[in-house]
Design a protein around this motif. Sequence first.
Motif, PDB file in Angstrom:
ATOM      1  N   UNK A   1      28.639 -34.180  34.131  1.00  0.00           N
ATOM      2  CA  UNK A   1      27.581 -35.186  33.967  1.00  0.00           C
ATOM      3  C   UNK A   1      26.802 -35.346  35.270  1.00  0.00           C
ATOM      4  N   UNK A   2      27.517 -35.455  36.385  1.00  0.00           N
ATOM      5  CA  UNK A   2      26.855 -35.683  37.673  1.00  0.00           C
ATOM      6  C   UNK A   2      26.007 -34.489  38.093  1.00  0.00           C
ATOM      7  N   UNK A   3      26.476 -33.263  37.852  1.00  0.00           N
ATOM      8  CA  UNK A   3      25.703 -32.093  38.272  1.00  0.00           C
ATOM      9  C   UNK A   3      24.414 -31.980  37.453  1.00  0.00           C
ATOM     10  N   UNK A   4      24.480 -32.273  36.171  1.00  0.00           N
ATOM     11  CA  UNK A   4      23.268 -32.211  35.347  1.00  0.00           C
ATOM     12  C   UNK A   4      22.275 -33.280  35.790  1.00  0.00           C
ATOM     13  N   UNK A   5      22.743 -34.515  35.945  1.00  0.00           N
ATOM     14  CA  UNK A   5      21.841 -35.593  36.366  1.00  0.00           C
ATOM     15  C   UNK A   5      21.268 -35.338  37.755  1.00  0.00           C
ATOM     16  N   UNK A   6      22.080 -34.814  38.646  1.00  0.00           N
ATOM     17  CA  UNK A   6      21.626 -34.520  39.995  1.00  0.00           C
ATOM     18  C   UNK A   6      20.525 -33.462  39.990  1.00  0.00           C
TER      19      UNK A   6
ATOM     20  N   UNK B   1      18.933 -40.882  44.803  1.00  0.00           N
ATOM     21  CA  UNK B   1      19.965 -41.031  43.774  1.00  0.00           C
ATOM     22  C   UNK B   1      20.558 -39.671  43.420  1.00  0.00           C
ATOM     23  N   UNK B   2      19.719 -38.655  43.331  1.00  0.00           N
ATOM     24  CA  UNK B   2      20.196 -37.303  43.036  1.00  0.00           C
ATOM     25  C   UNK B   2      21.103 -36.776  44.142  1.00  0.00           C
ATOM     26  N   UNK B   3      20.793 -37.111  45.396  1.00  0.00           N
ATOM     27  CA  UNK B   3      21.651 -36.726  46.512  1.00  0.00           C
ATOM     28  C   UNK B   3      23.006 -37.405  46.436  1.00  0.00           C
ATOM     29  N   UNK B   4      23.011 -38.671  46.042  1.00  0.00           N
ATOM     30  CA  UNK B   4      24.278 -39.388  45.856  1.00  0.00           C
ATOM     31  C   UNK B   4      25.088 -38.717  44.741  1.00  0.00           C
ATOM     32  N   UNK B   5      24.393 -38.360  43.655  1.00  0.00           N
ATOM     33  CA  UNK B   5      25.083 -37.680  42.556  1.00  0.00           C
ATOM     34  C   UNK B   5      25.615 -36.314  42.972  1.00  0.00           C
ATOM     35  N   UNK B   6      24.959 -35.685  43.938  1.00  0.00           N
ATOM     36  CA  UNK B   6      25.499 -34.422  44.456  1.00  0.00           C
ATOM     37  C   UNK B   6      26.858 -34.655  45.098  1.00  0.00           C
TER      38      UNK B   6
ATOM     39  N   UNK C   1      16.614 -33.840  41.044  1.00  0.00           N
ATOM     40  CA  UNK C   1      16.031 -32.965  42.060  1.00  0.00           C
ATOM     41  C   UNK C   1      14.774 -32.282  41.515  1.00  0.00           C
ATOM     42  N   UNK C   2      14.860 -31.791  40.300  1.00  0.00           N
ATOM     43  CA  UNK C   2      13.698 -31.129  39.689  1.00  0.00           C
ATOM     44  C   UNK C   2      12.532 -32.098  39.540  1.00  0.00           C
ATOM     45  N   UNK C   3      12.828 -33.327  39.152  1.00  0.00           N
ATOM     46  CA  UNK C   3      11.776 -34.344  39.021  1.00  0.00           C
ATOM     47  C   UNK C   3      11.120 -34.617  40.373  1.00  0.00           C
ATOM     48  N   UNK C   4      11.939 -34.802  41.397  1.00  0.00           N
ATOM     49  CA  UNK C   4      11.405 -35.096  42.733  1.00  0.00           C
ATOM     50  C   UNK C   4      10.558 -33.944  43.257  1.00  0.00           C
ATOM     51  N   UNK C   5      10.942 -32.721  42.926  1.00  0.00           N
ATOM     52  CA  UNK C   5      10.203 -31.549  43.402  1.00  0.00           C
ATOM     53  C   UNK C   5       8.840 -31.390  42.729  1.00  0.00           C
ATOM     54  N   UNK C   6       8.583 -32.175  41.713  1.00  0.00           N
ATOM     55  CA  UNK C   6       7.246 -32.133  41.102  1.00  0.00           C
ATOM     56  C   UNK C   6       6.191 -32.697  42.041  1.00  0.00           C
ATOM     57  N   UNK C   7       6.607 -33.605  42.938  1.00  0.00           N
ATOM     58  CA  UNK C   7       5.632 -34.207  43.859  1.00  0.00           C
ATOM     59  C   UNK C   7       5.963 -33.997  45.330  1.00  0.00           C
TER      60      UNK C   7
ATOM     61  N   UNK D   1       8.342 -43.193  44.005  1.00  0.00           N
ATOM     62  CA  UNK D   1       9.349 -43.029  42.979  1.00  0.00           C
ATOM     63  C   UNK D   1      10.150 -41.730  43.175  1.00  0.00           C
ATOM     64  N   UNK D   2       9.456 -40.660  43.583  1.00  0.00           N
ATOM     65  CA  UNK D   2      10.137 -39.373  43.772  1.00  0.00           C
ATOM     66  C   UNK D   2      11.218 -39.479  44.844  1.00  0.00           C
ATOM     67  N   UNK D   3      10.959 -40.224  45.913  1.00  0.00           N
ATOM     68  CA  UNK D   3      11.951 -40.361  46.972  1.00  0.00           C
ATOM     69  C   UNK D   3      13.183 -41.103  46.479  1.00  0.00           C
ATOM     70  N   UNK D   4      12.984 -42.143  45.692  1.00  0.00           N
ATOM     71  CA  UNK D   4      14.111 -42.898  45.149  1.00  0.00           C
ATOM     72  C   UNK D   4      14.960 -42.011  44.237  1.00  0.00           C
ATOM     73  N   UNK D   5      14.305 -41.266  43.362  1.00  0.00           N
ATOM     74  CA  UNK D   5      15.016 -40.347  42.473  1.00  0.00           C
ATOM     75  C   UNK D   5      15.763 -39.287  43.290  1.00  0.00           C
TER      76      UNK D   5
END
Length: 104
Positions: A37-42, A8-13, A46-52, A1-5
Amino acid sequence: MAWLVLIVSGVLEAVWATALGRSDGFSRLVPTVVFGVAVVLSMVGLAYAMRTLPTGTAYAVWVGIGASLTVAYAMVTGVEPVSVLRLVFLAMIIGGVVGLKAVH
């Protein structure tokens, strides 16, 4: 799941980077709102993915995806020129991102 997020975060970047360029110094409303909106979501993704995922790997992949898509979009839309060398260097960035994922 972290990789998928992370992907998506990279796309939002790429979305926020492009919107930032089109905002004309935050003087145009729609690109400025898209940027915000995109910078906040991105960043949240990223922060979520960095948890794992390791911080260095996650950040490098996030930047690589965002940078690659931003440059590719600019070339496709004619904002930036296309050349063989630019495509080679873009492929090197993508290869580095894939390599980081492969060795994780």
